[in-house]
Design a protein around this motif. Structure first.
Motif, PDB file in Angstrom:
ATOM      1  N   ALA A   1       0.838  -1.206   0.000  1.00 38.18           N
ATOM      2  CA  ALA A   1       0.000   0.000   0.000  1.00 38.18           C
ATOM      3  C   ALA A   1       0.872   1.256   0.000  1.00 38.18           C
ATOM      4  O   ALA A   1       2.083   1.178   0.175  1.00 38.18           O
ATOM      5  CB  ALA A   1      -0.909  -0.016   1.224  1.00 38.18           C
ATOM      6  N   ASP A   2       0.255   2.386  -0.186  1.00 44.30           N
ATOM      7  CA  ASP A   2       0.996   3.661  -0.194  1.00 44.30           C
ATOM      8  C   ASP A   2       1.189   4.149   1.229  1.00 44.30           C
ATOM      9  O   ASP A   2       0.469   5.017   1.720  1.00 44.30           O
ATOM     10  CB  ASP A   2       0.208   4.707  -1.002  1.00 44.30           C
ATOM     11  N   LEU A   3       2.160   3.629   1.874  1.00 52.32           N
ATOM     12  CA  LEU A   3       2.343   3.927   3.290  1.00 52.32           C
ATOM     13  C   LEU A   3       2.918   5.320   3.494  1.00 52.32           C
ATOM     14  O   LEU A   3       3.758   5.785   2.720  1.00 52.32           O
ATOM     15  CB  LEU A   3       3.277   2.895   3.919  1.00 52.32           C
ATOM     16  N   ALA A   4       2.467   5.948   4.563  1.00 51.84           N
ATOM     17  CA  ALA A   4       2.981   7.270   4.915  1.00 51.84           C
ATOM     18  C   ALA A   4       4.366   7.118   5.549  1.00 51.84           C
ATOM     19  O   ALA A   4       4.768   6.034   5.971  1.00 51.84           O
ATOM     20  CB  ALA A   4       2.027   7.953   5.911  1.00 51.84           C
ATOM     21  N   ALA A   5       5.074   8.227   5.605  1.00 52.77           N
ATOM     22  CA  ALA A   5       6.460   8.193   6.089  1.00 52.77           C
ATOM     23  C   ALA A   5       6.554   7.662   7.506  1.00 52.77           C
ATOM     24  O   ALA A   5       7.462   6.897   7.840  1.00 52.77           O
ATOM     25  CB  ALA A   5       7.062   9.601   6.005  1.00 52.77           C
ATOM     26  N   ASP A   6       5.593   8.030   8.402  1.00 54.98           N
ATOM     27  CA  ASP A   6       5.720   7.577   9.788  1.00 54.98           C
ATOM     28  C   ASP A   6       5.506   6.070   9.898  1.00 54.98           C
ATOM     29  O   ASP A   6       6.080   5.416  10.761  1.00 54.98           O
ATOM     30  CB  ASP A   6       4.780   8.354  10.715  1.00 54.98           C
ATOM     31  N   VAL A   7       4.683   5.499   8.998  1.00 54.47           N
ATOM     32  CA  VAL A   7       4.520   4.048   9.000  1.00 54.47           C
ATOM     33  C   VAL A   7       5.794   3.393   8.466  1.00 54.47           C
ATOM     34  O   VAL A   7       6.274   2.388   9.004  1.00 54.47           O
ATOM     35  CB  VAL A   7       3.282   3.638   8.172  1.00 54.47           C
TER      36      VAL A   7
END
Lengths: 455, 455, 455, 455
Positions: free
Chosen positions: D126-132
């Motif tokens: 998935a398009d994970l955010a930077a904090d993930v």
């Protein structure tokens, strides 16, 4: 190199100081019965009569035997019984068994002290060289340290007595008897009394950081661990202008301070749980555990907690947890010393014996932290202040030569530095560069908390 | 039922006996300094001043408070401090912490004893009922037990002092000082000195077995654990006519007694290995560990082992191992009592205080096992004799009523019976039905060994 | 002396019995994963694979090596790893570290068993002398003891798993997960559920006392500790006709059984307080600690307490306290045996492996005490019954010769005798003279309580 | 702020790295049997299967449950069983009891890993955010730490096996069997073999001191304890250009290194005496204790000590004593980092799995320190290097937000910093700013010594 005249001055000063220091030890022991002076309540605690003997052994071993011609030891066994931890000078009695030795008794130890004092009088009358004078100075500072230990230790001893007797009162006829709780205070609800008598919030002493110089500058007595003076780098910071009070500690307790793992270092949390801690050492609730009835045992006996007094007998873990709860942190020893170097050495310290009075606080009461009465910064006296600094050698540290080299250096692991002295530290024993140290879990010293924060 | 006249006689006898028993306790404590009286060297050991207080508490709790109108307790805390193990009469100070209590001091305890004695004098002047007289009798027997405990305990206390001081000599000026070995004696070679001064081999007292009757017959004082008298069945057996000597023990040691697992019960072997045992308690070798230099610490100080004396301060495991090594076994308590019932109660026991003399052995020396000088069977005195019998209730046993029912019954597990009394047992305290008991690993009692064998 | 024909018969019988006994051990281990078989949860517990190896080592050491020409040990290290406590046959791996040995693994141990079985098959085919046959018999009885130990031990192992899995189910997919309480059950209120499903009060089996004869009569296998047969004297007594039930135990708990010091032996009370005991081993309350929700962990998993079942996993202290609370006492082993000698050996015992079924109770379920369904006296099976008798040698006891002499005698101290076998005791392993023994504080055996009283 | 394109790159990189890191863990566990994977030899050691489960739990707890819609936990109990020390995410199984849990077994844990990997595959697609992505990075670094712990721990487990088996050889058929000494190696004379095969004396890397900057500069992954980058002041110093060898350690032993109190910190000397230490962990002498026969246990089995190899498995006390004996000292972490920042990250580290080969050292052998083959400074790999620095927060330290904030900060007391990684540290896991930490007495890490001195 000091000239002859300087040495003469120094000799004269030390002889007088010797009498004064030795007398204070005996004055501190005077209110205690032979039974009081015999007991050891944990391995860290030494009996009073052991302190009295050990400080004499120090002079006998490091001064009289090497330097006084014809000196004859008081008793062949005392070198074994009264050595503390000096491996280089022979076998010694195990520390944890000091309380198993009834003989020599308190009176025998008094005779030992007189024997040593008589010989020291002869020694100090001679033209001693500077290095011998240095050892006399060390012996007197050593004895002053044991004066504080004597008070810490007898406080622990008396606290284990179900009568909770006061230091000065050797009779068993204490007040209304209440057996000490056999369960830890943890059985009590952790809520705390309404903080009546609160003191104002602390102010902050700011420092802009940068390169500073710390450590002993060398023109007076200092322990080897205070040397060498050296540079360090600080970020901008602030220190609170007083230590944490019991009222503030009650607020911490009331907010679940002892029940929230997120406030604690992992080792500290383990101790809190293993020992079921809910309050500082020597605090207890009354027989019914009413939440508004915290009491604290001191050298003057059992008293209600005074919210305005400095909190005392907390360990590093508690100090650190309180600081985290406060949104602050503990100061480093470099920060503390940088600020303290600007302050006069003054505060609630242990006074020398005034004529016809018991030793203790300036007003003659038993040593107890009371807090700054005036607008001072309370950097000296009342309570030792935990710093965030592990006890390590300064860059370029060299231990003293000879057996006294064991004095400090070999303890430089697993301990944290405390600064500033306490109500049980002799007035002329403390300075801004003085480094005291205890393991993180020790609470029986007169130890408290000053907060710091980054700017 | 006893008539009034009988009771009068009994009252008169008890009042005199009260004074005599109480005086012996104080005489036993008299050579000890306040420091000596304060120390507890292990949980099993109680401080001398605690024994002096506890025996007084017994009279206060079970006689004065219930039976003397208007009696006022000496101190509200003493019920807490001086209760030993009576759950039914309230909370008590933890046994292992008796040595942490400096106050009340030895002098305070003396005042407590006087307070109780004065009240007991009033009580004993009244027309006491038989059940109250029974409790006085129990209290006096209880105090006699503590007289032996006081001696056992102070021996242990003094043995932990590196000066190895004698019981009667409270000054620190002991003989030439030799630090007590910090390593267990096990570091020494286990060989033993040539058994000069050997005694003749023991003779054997034979018994043809069959149904016998044992237990207290009931016409004098006895503890509840000696009742009821009952039948038992014995196989033919023989008892040695004296106890095992130190010379015989040295032969056992010389034969690898402490190094051969086949001689030992499994639990005993574990103790031998864990504690590195190579000799009885209080034995040590000299500074250089010469094999022919075993010494034994006693109330008279440190002495060379005398091969003719009864071995003492061995535990059940050692007694059992020695018996196995000898090709014999330990007697059962039924066997022992059956033989002892025929013997006069006489031997090396603790004498009452002669005028102007210290208490102790008949010749005035400190209590110490010496062995039978004449042709007696040594069944009473010198050393308690381990039996093979676990401490269990006799068939039909009933504990005494009330709180004193805790006196014996609740200890009837994990202990072994010893018989016959020792050099520290008051002369008029022992009888053939008397059952003493200790855990298998206890060595600080004056305990020795008599062999038995099947016929 | 047995004739040749008798020996032939005995040889034939032993060979068949060997196969059957060895197969039962493997059947008992079959439901267990390699991981299950590796764990040791306390020093008293041994890993399953250790039991499987140790029983094979016994045959290897005492039969194959001395008696089978050309036998070659399976692995040079197994003599070290699988010796239990036989000092005479060499060094051994420390008992408390059996759970630190991953290799040999469960499969290796299976190969070890096959290696030994193959050699035993050869040995048992030879014309063995009677003393060798005696050792085979001993080896098989030894293995049967370890079958019960295997079940006791794995029950303890599985009880420490937060999943509380059942013995037969090696998958992790247990029922709804509830973490095991990290606090002792003592945190729960000690009240108990209403004793629905109660069983009738026990009847009493009376005996008029007098001289009786007990001990093994000698015409079948018996351990050395059952010999010699001897006379004893009994007072009139009665035994309950069944063991104590869980329902009765709940009533004891409800009456404050675990909170009343007057019910307990002193050592037992110390254990109750130190371990915060409030119920038998393996009992727990549910997540919310509802008073009516006691559950018990068994080899079949976690179940509600069934008030009609025999109480199990109580120690001597609990058994004794319950008896005192009941106004009764524990039987002596002489009393028990005198009554049991009249009863058929029948009950809830461990059945040999039926074809196609798992071993266990007659109905194929995991071993668990269920109580007598019929009017029997339940003297055999279900639970071992604590007696009041310390484990001591019978008069005239002689240990077996050789290394197997260490089998029993060296444990005859600090233990109490249990009688009658349990649901985990193989059916053909128990008899009325059989003496099991455990320390007073042991609870992990299948141990319960039968009451006795004086008449 | 990172642009979308950067995030895409990062996502792609992490997915591949995830597979590689997870595969290495399984490859490291592959040579180990289910029994091997179950055992815990001391509280600090965790079973292999626990490491495999715990690293999966980390992804489940901090990534899948918060961030993957519809994720269903593998088993309701695993959150309890596999949490290590995160107080904020709920109750957990006690650390010291990890070795008491046989189920889930090694196979169950394998299924748990597959369950998590399958879900992570979906998440990482998935398009994970930077904090993930940061948390994925943390999870992978966390798993790499556990790869080293797995190796340290299994080495300790295997060392406790009397067969002393090699890591890769799960069969019991080890070499000629020699039971592990039941006495500590201290029973052996402390002299050492002639240092044949000596290496040249170390050279010294000099630094002129002054104000330096240390800590993570922030453009790659780093733990919170490496931040913030900050200034410090150094006096002129030199570091040795390699770590101490076994040959040098033998010379220290030969010179009485373990018998001279003057060389040791007080706490260290207490440990040496209490544990009878005479050599590093895992060293032993042969069966006859010949002085020239020191052997060392490693993952490859038991081998003679190689004098040219880096000494390993010494604690802070030993490192400090060796330095004092050498006339040198330990470096501070600031000194170490200042020098290491100039060196390439290269050395004897744990390689990722090559195709068809076992993981381990570059040549495929089991991880073991071998020393620098070339002229490098050996700053990375082989052995972690003890520094003189207590593990403390850097000035301005802030723990990571959320539960992962417990990762490092709460351990900042009573520990000392080690630097540089070891032969068991994954190659891409180490850097010059990396701070490892252990208590002063810990020896089971791959820890060694580099000397420093003042200029």
């Amino acid at each position: 190199m000091a000239g002859t005249e300087d040495l003469d001055l120094r000799r004269a000063g030390l002889a007088g100081r010797y009498l004064q220091v030795r007398a204070l030890t005996e004055a501190l022991a005077a209110p205690l019965s032979p039974e009081d002076q015999t007991i050891q309540t944990m391995p860290d605690v030494s009996p009073t009569k052991w302190h009295r003997g050990h400080t004499s052994w120090f002079f006998e071993t490091f001064l009289l035997e090497p330097s006084l011609t014809g000196y004859r030891a008081c008793h062949p066994a005392y070198a074994y019984i009264f050595n503390s931890y000096y491996e280089a000078v022979g076998a010694r009695h195990p520390r944890a068994e000091r309380g198993l030795v009834s003989r020599p008794g308190a009176g025998d130890v008094g005779r030992y002290r007189a024997h040593v004092d008589e010989a020291m009088d002869r020694l100090l009358g001679a033209d001693l060289a500077a290095d011998v004078l240095d050892l006399v100075d060390l012996g007197l500072n050593h004895e002053q340290q044991h004066q504080e230990l004597l008070l810490m230790d007898i406080k622990h001893v008396l606290s284990k007595n179900p009568l909770r007797p006061a230091y000065r009162d050797a009779s068993a006829d204490a007040g209304p008897f209440q057996p000490a709780p056999t369960q830890p205070a943890s059985a009590q609800p952790a809520s705390a009394q309404p903080a009546s008598g609160e003191v104002a919030k602390p102010g902050w002493i700011e420092h802009q950081g940068g390169t500073v110089e710390v450590g002993h500058a060398g023109n007076r007595f200092g322990y080897d661990n205070e040397f060498p003076r050296h540079l360090a780098h600080l970020v901008p910071f602030a220190l609170a202008d007083r230590t944490v009070t019991c009222g503030e500690w009650l607020a911490f307790m009331d907010d679940g301070g002892y029940a929230r793992s997120d406030l604690w270092l992992s080792d500290g949390w383990a101790v809190v749980q293993a020992e079921h801690r809910t309050a500082p050492l020597y605090w207890s609730t009354g027989p019914d555990g009413e939440p508004d009835d915290w009491r604290v045992f001191g050298l003057g006996g059992d008293q209600p907690v005074d919210p305005t007094e400095p909190v005392c007998h907390v360990d590093y873990y508690e100090a650190d947890a309180f600081a985290r709860w406060s949104g602050a942190r503990l100061p480093t020893e470099t920060e503390w010393e940088t600020v303290a170097a600007e302050s006069p050495v003054d505060g609630n310290l242990l006074e020398p014996v005034p004529t016809g009075r018991d030793p203790g606080s300036p007003d003659g009461s038993a040593p107890h932290p009371v807090g700054s009465a005036d607008g001072g910064r309370q950097l000296f006296g009342d309570v030792w202040e935990w710093t965030a600094s592990a006890y390590s050698p300064y860059p370029g540290f060299r231990p003293a030569a000879g057996a006294v080299g064991e004095y400090n250096g070999k303890f430089m692991v697993n301990q944290y530095v405390l600064r500033g002295g306490s109500c049980a530290t002799p007035t002329d024993h403390i300075r801004s560069t003085y480094r005291n140290f205890f393991p993180a879990g020790a609470r029986w010293a007169f130890s408290g908390v000053r907060l710091a924060r980054d700017l």
